[in-house]
Design a protein around this motif. Structure first.
Motif, PDB file in Angstrom:
ATOM      1  N   TYR A  11       0.837  -1.192   0.000  1.00 36.18           N
ATOM      2  CA  TYR A  11       0.000   0.000   0.000  1.00 36.18           C
ATOM      3  C   TYR A  11       0.874   1.245   0.000  1.00 36.18           C
ATOM      4  CZ  TYR A  11      -4.520  -2.235   1.019  1.00 36.18           C
ATOM      5  OH  TYR A  11      -5.683  -2.953   0.942  1.00 36.18           O
ATOM      6  N   VAL A  12       0.378   2.302  -0.603  1.00 35.44           N
ATOM      7  CA  VAL A  12       0.995   3.621  -0.506  1.00 35.44           C
ATOM      8  C   VAL A  12      -0.096   4.595  -0.071  1.00 35.44           C
ATOM      9  CG1 VAL A  12       2.086   5.528  -1.751  1.00 35.44           C
ATOM     10  CG2 VAL A  12       2.721   3.166  -2.283  1.00 35.44           C
ATOM     11  N   THR A  13       0.163   5.331   0.988  1.00 39.43           N
ATOM     12  CA  THR A  13      -0.765   6.378   1.413  1.00 39.43           C
ATOM     13  C   THR A  13      -0.499   7.592   0.538  1.00 39.43           C
ATOM     14  OG1 THR A  13      -0.862   5.543   3.679  1.00 39.43           O
ATOM     15  CG2 THR A  13      -1.556   7.826   3.320  1.00 39.43           C
ATOM     16  N   VAL A  14      -1.402   7.870  -0.397  1.00 39.90           N
ATOM     17  CA  VAL A  14      -1.173   8.926  -1.383  1.00 39.90           C
ATOM     18  C   VAL A  14      -1.659  10.290  -0.905  1.00 39.90           C
ATOM     19  CG1 VAL A  14      -1.166   7.354  -3.343  1.00 39.90           C
ATOM     20  CG2 VAL A  14      -3.333   8.336  -2.565  1.00 39.90           C
ATOM     21  N   ARG A  15      -2.600  10.269  -0.004  1.00 39.23           N
ATOM     22  CA  ARG A  15      -3.096  11.479   0.667  1.00 39.23           C
ATOM     23  C   ARG A  15      -3.579  11.070   2.052  1.00 39.23           C
ATOM     24  NH1 ARG A  15      -7.768  12.535  -1.352  1.00 39.23           N
ATOM     25  NH2 ARG A  15      -7.693  11.148  -3.178  1.00 39.23           N
ATOM     26  N   LYS A  16      -3.902  12.031   2.878  1.00 40.06           N
ATOM     27  CA  LYS A  16      -4.463  11.706   4.189  1.00 40.06           C
ATOM     28  C   LYS A  16      -5.750  10.902   3.988  1.00 40.06           C
ATOM     29  CE  LYS A  16      -5.878  13.877   8.559  1.00 40.06           C
ATOM     30  NZ  LYS A  16      -7.212  13.243   8.688  1.00 40.06           N
ATOM     31  N   ASP A  17      -5.816   9.754   4.632  1.00 38.61           N
ATOM     32  CA  ASP A  17      -6.983   8.864   4.580  1.00 38.61           C
ATOM     33  C   ASP A  17      -7.202   8.203   3.223  1.00 38.61           C
ATOM     34  OD1 ASP A  17      -7.789   9.321   7.279  1.00 38.61           O
ATOM     35  OD2 ASP A  17      -8.665  11.245   6.676  1.00 38.61           O
ATOM     36  N   ALA A  18      -6.209   8.239   2.341  1.00 36.73           N
ATOM     37  CA  ALA A  18      -6.343   7.640   1.012  1.00 36.73           C
ATOM     38  C   ALA A  18      -5.186   6.679   0.768  1.00 36.73           C
ATOM     39  CB  ALA A  18      -6.369   8.722  -0.058  1.00 36.73           C
ATOM     40  N   HIS A  19      -5.512   5.397   0.607  1.00 37.06           N
ATOM     41  CA  HIS A  19      -4.495   4.350   0.526  1.00 37.06           C
ATOM     42  C   HIS A  19      -4.663   3.553  -0.767  1.00 37.06           C
ATOM     43  CE1 HIS A  19      -4.191   5.309   4.823  1.00 37.06           C
ATOM     44  NE2 HIS A  19      -5.511   5.186   4.840  1.00 37.06           N
ATOM     45  N   MET A  20      -3.591   3.480  -1.555  1.00 36.05           N
ATOM     46  CA  MET A  20      -3.651   2.835  -2.857  1.00 36.05           C
ATOM     47  C   MET A  20      -2.831   1.549  -2.858  1.00 36.05           C
ATOM     48  SD  MET A  20      -3.031   4.638  -6.582  1.00 36.05           S
ATOM     49  CE  MET A  20      -4.126   5.997  -6.149  1.00 36.05           C
ATOM     50  N   PHE A  21      -3.435   0.489  -3.416  1.00 37.54           N
ATOM     51  CA  PHE A  21      -2.796  -0.828  -3.431  1.00 37.54           C
ATOM     52  C   PHE A  21      -2.209  -1.117  -4.811  1.00 37.54           C
ATOM     53  CE2 PHE A  21      -3.141  -5.486  -4.164  1.00 37.54           C
ATOM     54  CZ  PHE A  21      -2.276  -5.919  -3.168  1.00 37.54           C
ATOM     55  N   TRP A  22      -1.000  -1.696  -4.817  1.00 35.10           N
ATOM     56  CA  TRP A  22      -0.372  -2.117  -6.070  1.00 35.10           C
ATOM     57  C   TRP A  22       0.165  -3.527  -5.936  1.00 35.10           C
ATOM     58  CZ3 TRP A  22       4.699  -3.562  -5.625  1.00 35.10           C
ATOM     59  CH2 TRP A  22       5.453  -3.019  -4.565  1.00 35.10           C
ATOM     60  N   TRP A  23       0.319  -4.171  -7.088  1.00 32.92           N
ATOM     61  CA  TRP A  23       0.777  -5.566  -7.130  1.00 32.92           C
ATOM     62  C   TRP A  23       1.691  -5.714  -8.345  1.00 32.92           C
ATOM     63  CZ3 TRP A  23      -3.238 -10.168  -6.791  1.00 32.92           C
ATOM     64  CH2 TRP A  23      -2.558 -11.385  -6.697  1.00 32.92           C
ATOM     65  N   LEU A  24       2.910  -6.140  -8.114  1.00 35.69           N
ATOM     66  CA  LEU A  24       3.934  -6.270  -9.160  1.00 35.69           C
ATOM     67  C   LEU A  24       4.278  -7.731  -9.415  1.00 35.69           C
ATOM     68  CD1 LEU A  24       6.367  -5.128 -10.939  1.00 35.69           C
ATOM     69  CD2 LEU A  24       7.715  -5.258  -8.821  1.00 35.69           C
ATOM     70  N   TYR A  25       4.324  -8.093 -10.699  1.00 42.62           N
ATOM     71  CA  TYR A  25       4.842  -9.396 -11.130  1.00 42.62           C
ATOM     72  C   TYR A  25       6.120  -9.142 -11.931  1.00 42.62           C
ATOM     73  CZ  TYR A  25       0.121 -11.445 -10.451  1.00 42.62           C
ATOM     74  OH  TYR A  25      -1.086 -11.872  -9.949  1.00 42.62           O
ATOM     75  N   TYR A  26       7.207  -9.754 -11.553  1.00 45.26           N
ATOM     76  CA  TYR A  26       8.434  -9.677 -12.349  1.00 45.26           C
ATOM     77  C   TYR A  26       8.302 -10.609 -13.562  1.00 45.26           C
ATOM     78  CZ  TYR A  26      10.866  -7.295  -8.490  1.00 45.26           C
ATOM     79  OH  TYR A  26      11.260  -6.400  -7.523  1.00 45.26           O
ATOM     80  N   ALA A  27       8.764 -10.167 -14.705  1.00 34.37           N
ATOM     81  CA  ALA A  27       8.664 -10.947 -15.941  1.00 34.37           C
ATOM     82  C   ALA A  27       9.306 -12.318 -15.778  1.00 34.37           C
ATOM     83  CB  ALA A  27       9.334 -10.188 -17.091  1.00 34.37           C
ATOM     84  N   THR A  28       8.708 -13.321 -16.447  1.00 38.54           N
ATOM     85  CA  THR A  28       9.197 -14.700 -16.319  1.00 38.54           C
ATOM     86  C   THR A  28       9.568 -15.297 -17.674  1.00 38.54           C
ATOM     87  OG1 THR A  28       6.894 -15.485 -16.398  1.00 38.54           O
ATOM     88  CG2 THR A  28       7.878 -15.156 -14.223  1.00 38.54           C
ATOM     89  N   ASN A  29      10.224 -14.518 -18.507  1.00 40.09           N
ATOM     90  CA  ASN A  29      10.681 -15.008 -19.801  1.00 40.09           C
ATOM     91  C   ASN A  29      11.834 -15.998 -19.594  1.00 40.09           C
ATOM     92  OD1 ASN A  29      12.452 -14.906 -22.332  1.00 40.09           O
ATOM     93  ND2 ASN A  29      10.648 -13.789 -23.016  1.00 40.09           N
ATOM     94  N   PRO A  30      11.766 -17.180 -20.218  1.00 41.34           N
ATOM     95  CA  PRO A  30      12.804 -18.196 -19.990  1.00 41.34           C
ATOM     96  C   PRO A  30      14.168 -17.818 -20.556  1.00 41.34           C
ATOM     97  CG  PRO A  30      11.337 -18.893 -21.747  1.00 41.34           C
ATOM     98  CD  PRO A  30      10.724 -17.665 -21.146  1.00 41.34           C
ATOM     99  N   CYS A  31      14.204 -16.858 -21.486  1.00 45.06           N
ATOM    100  CA  CYS A  31      15.463 -16.500 -22.143  1.00 45.06           C
ATOM    101  C   CYS A  31      16.036 -15.155 -21.695  1.00 45.06           C
ATOM    102  CB  CYS A  31      15.278 -16.478 -23.662  1.00 45.06           C
ATOM    103  SG  CYS A  31      14.699 -18.041 -24.344  1.00 45.06           S
ATOM    104  N   LYS A  32      15.239 -14.378 -20.976  1.00 42.63           N
ATOM    105  CA  LYS A  32      15.688 -13.039 -20.603  1.00 42.63           C
ATOM    106  C   LYS A  32      15.413 -12.758 -19.133  1.00 42.63           C
ATOM    107  CE  LYS A  32      15.052 -10.884 -25.165  1.00 42.63           C
ATOM    108  NZ  LYS A  32      14.369  -9.790 -25.910  1.00 42.63           N
ATOM    109  N   ASN A  33      16.300 -11.995 -18.522  1.00 39.29           N
ATOM    110  CA  ASN A  33      16.078 -11.507 -17.180  1.00 39.29           C
ATOM    111  C   ASN A  33      15.037 -10.401 -17.235  1.00 39.29           C
ATOM    112  OD1 ASN A  33      16.853  -9.479 -14.831  1.00 39.29           O
ATOM    113  ND2 ASN A  33      17.628 -11.498 -14.269  1.00 39.29           N
ATOM    114  N   PHE A  34      14.311 -10.189 -16.124  1.00 42.95           N
ATOM    115  CA  PHE A  34      13.273  -9.152 -16.116  1.00 42.95           C
ATOM    116  C   PHE A  34      13.835  -7.778 -16.467  1.00 42.95           C
ATOM    117  CE2 PHE A  34      14.929  -8.572 -11.819  1.00 42.95           C
ATOM    118  CZ  PHE A  34      14.870  -7.195 -11.653  1.00 42.95           C
TER     119      PHE A  34
END
Length: 455
Positions: A42-65
């Motif tokens: 979560y990131v608190t972007v303003r007072k009383d306002a909380h934003m959720f994020w979700w990150l997936y790192y790339a999973t290519n078999p031939c390349k690093n993310f």
């Protein structure tokens, strides 16, 4: 909060899949390389306002993310959840049944899903006055989140960063992109911002509404009388917008939809080859009990929170993430997000797209052939209103055919591009392009991020 809850060296989607197969998290599973990890917070972007994020790192078999781009996906609504709908219904590694998606974008990019505006998905507010009421606030909130994200994940500061969007998410993406460009120029945010893709986007609402009648008529879904009725209400929407009566325009927009549904025997606004779902029809029978704005919210945001997805997000996903507050349910505040944006909903942002092009930012517009709510005719109409100096040269170009499968002669899309503007016509797709045409959507993303050529 314990950071171990938020960073997962083993992809959460694989953990979820293993659970579905009856395996425990400690069972013998053939995990991918380290670059397949995930993170969320979560990131608190303003007072009383909380934003959720979700990150997936790339999973290519031939390349690093680090050799692949980072794509942020923004959902529509406003009030639709990226971490839910965009992730499990469109481009994430798993579908709503926790089965692997063959056309996941994760094989070609790291994916950042953000629930915005605040109150969407797992994002939440503590007080009702904390909801965003306009695009400026939406963009400002996202700057806080992106600064926090890139400061904490320095490994992505030099990776090409693209914003992909859908529906109202496209309108938000335009405003966010312009503010991000300024923040990068000023040195406030360190990232390699490389372009924005506006998918079936609510850039100029009135151009969509004005084209509904002609589009449906050309597809044999309206007769002469129906066309006259739809054209009449569309002109009322135009008049309200010209006078600056944006809340009234939003309500008239809803009235226009009702007129269309009655004249077309319930055409689905998200794909004209289908009809509204039985669930939507049941809700329609109760619409007279609701205010016009609530009816609109139920019709459009509810579509992004189907029961199967809601059960998944409020069940297994919530349990795995471990950081969702007890009194916060996924999608629990989404209707308030939509209602709070009522005065901003019908405002056009064509001028912002012009500013993006003038600043040299790569702008990609893509649209599904079978979409009604943001039909391709409407997209083409607002594009013709751009003041971009190269527009005439763009218009003079002939489009190229694209094939999602090189072994097939079936045309999947057309594309036209000049300088930093590109337009993709995606065939046999409705409003949610990746859900309807996964292979072509993935190919388009690779073309946009320069991982393959359309030559």
């Amino acid at each position: 909060m314990d950071l171990a809850w938020r960073v997962c060296p083993v992809p959460l989607w694989l953990l979820l899949q293993s659970l579905l197969l009856g395996l425990s998290a400690g069972a013998a599973v053939d995990w991918p390389a380290q670059e397949g990890k995930e993170a969320w917070d979560y990131v608190t972007v303003r007072k009383d306002a909380h934003m959720f994020w979700w990150l997936y790192y790339a999973t290519n078999p031939c390349k690093n993310f680090s050799e692949l781009p980072l794509v942020m996906w923004l959902q529509g609504g406003p009030g639709g959840s990226s971490t839910g709908f965009g992730n499990f219904e469109e481009i994430g590694p798993l579908d709503t049944h926790l089965k692997p998606r063959n056309t996941t974008w994760l094989q070609s990019a790291s994916l950042l899903f953000v629930d915005n505006p605040v109150g969407t998905g797992f994002s939440y507010v503590n007080t009702t006055d904390a909801y965003a009421k306009d695009l400026d606030t939406v963009a400002s909130d996202m700057m806080v989140l992106l600064k926090s994200f890139f400061d904490c994940h320095k490994e992505f500061q030099t990776v090409p960063f693209y914003i992909f969007s859908e529906s109202y998410g496209g309108k938000m993406a335009a405003g966010i992109s312009l503010e991000l460009h300024k923040a990068v120029q000023q040195g406030n945010i360190k990232c390699n911002f490389s372009g924005v893709a506006l998918g079936d986007s609510w850039i100029s609402p009135v151009d969509s509404v004005l084209s509904w009648g002609p589009y449906l008529y050309s597809m044999s879904l309206l007769d002469d009388k129906g066309l006259a009725e739809v054209s009449n209400i569309a002109e009322q929407v135009l008049d309200a917008i010209n006078k600056g009566f944006y809340k009234e325009a939003t309500q008239l927009w809803g009235k226009a939809e009702t007129i269309i549904e009655k004249n077309t025997d319930g055409v689905n606004f998200y794909n004209i080859l289908t009809k509204s779902t039985p669930e939507t029809s049941m809700e329609s029978s109760l619409e007279f009990l609701r205010s016009p704005l609530v009816r609109l919210c139920q019709r459009h945001v509810r579509n992004l929170q189907r029961d199967t997805l809601s059960q998944l997000m409020n069940g297994p996903i919530r349990k795995k993430l471990k950081i969702i507050p007890e009194d916060c349910s996924w999608g629990g505040q989404s209707s308030y997000v939509f209602i709070s944006m009522e005065g901003d909903f019908m405002k056009p942002v064509i001028h912002i797209v012009d500013e993006l092009l003038e600043a040299g930012i790569n702008v990609i517009v893509y649209n599904g052939q079978l979409d009604l709510i943001v039909d391709t005719m409407g997209q083409e109409a607002w594009l013709r209103k751009l003041k971009w100096p190269y527009l005439s040269k763009f218009n003079q170009l002939k489009w190229k055919a694209l094939y999602s499968n090189p072994k097939s002669s079936e045309t999947s899309a057309f594309v036209k591009s000049y300088e930093n503007l590109a337009f993709y016509w995606i065939l046999r797709a409705g409003h949610m392009v990746p859900a309807d045409q996964g292979e072509m959507a993935l190919k388009m993303m690779r073309l946009v991020t320069h991982q393959e050529s359309d030559a």
